[in-house]
Design an enzyme around this catalytic site. Structure first.
Site, PDB file in Angstrom:
ATOM      1  N   ALA A  10       0.817  -1.220   0.000  1.00 30.09           N
ATOM      2  CA  ALA A  10       0.000   0.000   0.000  1.00 30.09           C
ATOM      3  C   ALA A  10       0.847   1.265   0.000  1.00 30.09           C
ATOM      4  CB  ALA A  10      -0.939  -0.005   1.208  1.00 30.09           C
ATOM      5  N   LYS A 110      10.415  -2.592  -9.514  1.00 23.17           N
ATOM      6  CA  LYS A 110      11.469  -2.205 -10.451  1.00 23.17           C
ATOM      7  C   LYS A 110      12.826  -2.303  -9.769  1.00 23.17           C
ATOM      8  CE  LYS A 110       8.392   0.889 -13.025  1.00 23.17           C
ATOM      9  NZ  LYS A 110       8.187   2.257 -13.568  1.00 23.17           N
ATOM     10  N   LYS A 196      16.944   1.752 -15.383  1.00 28.03           N
ATOM     11  CA  LYS A 196      16.713   3.194 -15.605  1.00 28.03           C
ATOM     12  C   LYS A 196      16.841   3.980 -14.311  1.00 28.03           C
ATOM     13  CE  LYS A 196      12.440   2.920 -13.772  1.00 28.03           C
ATOM     14  NZ  LYS A 196      11.863   3.694 -12.651  1.00 28.03           N
ATOM     15  N   ASP A 249      10.220   4.741 -19.844  1.00 28.78           N
ATOM     16  CA  ASP A 249      10.411   4.783 -18.394  1.00 28.78           C
ATOM     17  C   ASP A 249      11.670   5.563 -18.037  1.00 28.78           C
ATOM     18  OD1 ASP A 249       9.648   4.257 -15.826  1.00 28.78           O
ATOM     19  OD2 ASP A 249      10.118   2.126 -15.854  1.00 28.78           O
ATOM     20  N   VAL A 284      12.373   3.812   0.004  1.00 24.92           N
ATOM     21  CA  VAL A 284      13.421   3.046  -0.664  1.00 24.92           C
ATOM     22  C   VAL A 284      13.854   3.740  -1.955  1.00 24.92           C
ATOM     23  CG1 VAL A 284      13.968   0.873  -1.818  1.00 24.92           C
ATOM     24  CG2 VAL A 284      12.661   0.864   0.316  1.00 24.92           C
TER      25      VAL A 284
END
EC number: 1.1.1.94
Length: 338
Positions: A10, A110, A196, A249, A284
Site C-alpha cells: 500500500a 522495479k 533506468k 520509463d 526506498v
C-alpha cells in the site's frame, strides 16, 4: 466484468493502482502490514505518508490480512520494493497452497535482487508454486503514481512470457486515461524497469552539479545504450528498450522531480553524503541497490557499462564524481553504434 483483485503493498504505486482498479469497477482488496494505515484508508480514504491530499475511492477496501485479500482473487498484484518481494511472494504462495487456489500473479516492482541478480519475476517463480499461479506478468513503464492519481494520460507495458496473460491485464486496467500495451519480453521489460533508476540517479547528479539540457540528453541516450547492452546479454529483445518499458520509463524517471532516484542523485550532486540522502528520502531508493547488482552483473558477463560503473564508484567507493565525468568525456573515441 468485475473481478476480485488483491494488491499486496500500500505504498504510493500499489495504492494508486489499487484505486484505479477499484474505479474500473473491480472488487479490490489492498493489503498492508500496517494496521493504522489500513484504518486510515478505510475510514478516511487517505494514505498521507505516500499520497498526500489524495482521496481514494470509497469502494477500495484495505486489509491487514493477506489471506482475506488473496482468497478468491483471480489476480494478485505485488507492488512492493525489491528487497521485500521474495518474503511477500513466499507468504502469498503459502496462502495460495493452503487455499488450493490458482491466480494470475502481477508485479509492479522495479529492481534486481542483491547477490543473486534475479529479476522480480524470477523471485516470484521461486516462491509461488507453479501449481498455484496461471502466469507471471510485469507491469512497467513511464508512470509516476502522482500523475496517475491525477489521471494524467499514461501508457505502460504489461510483459509476460505468455502474452495472453499480458492481454488479460490490459482488459483489467485500461480506461480513458490509463493504457497498457502487451509485450512477450518480460526479461527486457524488467531490465529496463530496474536499470533506468541508475541513470536517473546520474541525471540528478548532473543537475545538482549545475549541468544543463545537453548533458542530460547525452546521459539519457548513452545510458539507454548501456541498459540495452546488459539486457541483451541476458536474453532480452533489443527492441523492447525502444518502447515504454525502456526509453519511455527512462525519460520520465531521469527528468522528473517526482522520481526518488532523481532527487537522490540531485542531492548527491549538491554534495550530500549517501547516508544523509537515504535518511532524508524516507522511502526506498531502488537505484542505489540496483547499481550494485548491475555493476556486478556487467563484470560477470564482461559487458562494458562506463556510466553505470561510474555511478557504482560514486555510491560505493566514494569516488569524486567530477573526476569520473571528466574520465567519461575523455574516453577513447568510438562509433555511436558500438
Amino acid at each position: 466484468m468485475t473481478e476480485k483483485i488483491a494488491v499486496l503493498g500500500a505504498g504510493s504505486w500499489g495504492s494508486v493502482l489499487a484505486n484505479l482498479l477499484a474505479e474500473n469497477g473491480h472488487d479490490v482488496r489492498l493489503w498492508s502490514h500496517n494496521p493504522e494505515q489500513v484504518n486510515v484508508l478505510n475510514d478516511q480514504h487517505e494514505n498521507p505518508k505516500y499520497m498526500k491530499d489524495f482521496k481514494y475511492s470509497e469502494t477500495l477496501i484495505a486489509t491487514e490480512s493477506m489471506e482475506d485479500a488473496i482468497q478468491d482473487a483471480k489476480v494478485i498484484l505485488i507492488a512492493i520494493p525489491t528487497g521485500g518481494i521474495r518474503e511477500v511472494a513466499n507468504q502469498a504462495g503459502t496462502i495460495l497452497s493452503r487455499l488450493n487456489q490458482v491466480s494470475l500473479i502481477l508485479h509492479a516492482t522495479k529492481g534486481l535482487e542483491q547477490v543473486t541478480y534475479k529479476r522480480p519475476s524470477e523471485m516470484i517463480a521461486e516462491e509461488i508454486p507453479e501449481t498455484n499461479r496461471r502466469g507471471i506478468v510485469a507491469i512497467t513503464g513511464p508512470s509516476h503514481a502522482e500523475d496517475v492519481a491525477r489521471k494524467d494520460l499514461t501508457a505502460i507495458t504489461a510483459a509476460s512470457a505468455d502474452e495472453s496473460h499480458a492481454k488479460e491485464v490490459q482488459v483489467l486496467f485500461n480506461n480513458d486515461y490509463f493504457r497498457i500495451y502487451s509485450n512477450d519480453d518480460i526479461v527486457g521489460a524488467e531490465f529496463g524497469a530496474a536499470l533506468k533508476n541508475i541513470i536517473a540517479i546520474a541525471a540528478g547528479i548532473l543537475v545538482g552539479l549545475g549541468y544543463h539540457d545537453n548533458a542530460k540528453a547525452a546521459l539519457i541516450t548513452r545510458g539507454l545504450n548501456e541498459i540495452k547492452r546488459l539486457g541483451v546479454a541476458f536474453g532480452a529483445n533489443p527492441f523492447t528498450f525502444t518502447g515504454l518499458s525502456g526509453v519511455g520509463d527512462l525519460i520520465v524517471t531521469a527528468t522528473s522531480v517526482n522520481s526518488r532516484n532523481w532527487r537522490a542523485g540531485n542531492q548527491l550532486g549538491q554534495g550530500k553524503s549517501l547516508d544523509d540522502v537515504m535518511a532524508d528520502m524516507g522511502m526506498v531508493i531502488e537505484g542505489v541497490y540496483t547499481t550494485k547488482a548491475a555493476y556486478e552483473m556487467s563484470q560477470d558477463r564482461h559487458v562494458e557499462m562506463p556510466i553505470i560503473e561510474s555511478i557504482y564508484k560514486v555510491l560505493y567507493e566514494n569516488a569524486d564524481v567530477k573526476v569520473l565525468i571528466n574520465g567519461l568525456m575523455q574516453r577513447d573515441m568510438r562509433s555511436e553504434l558500438d
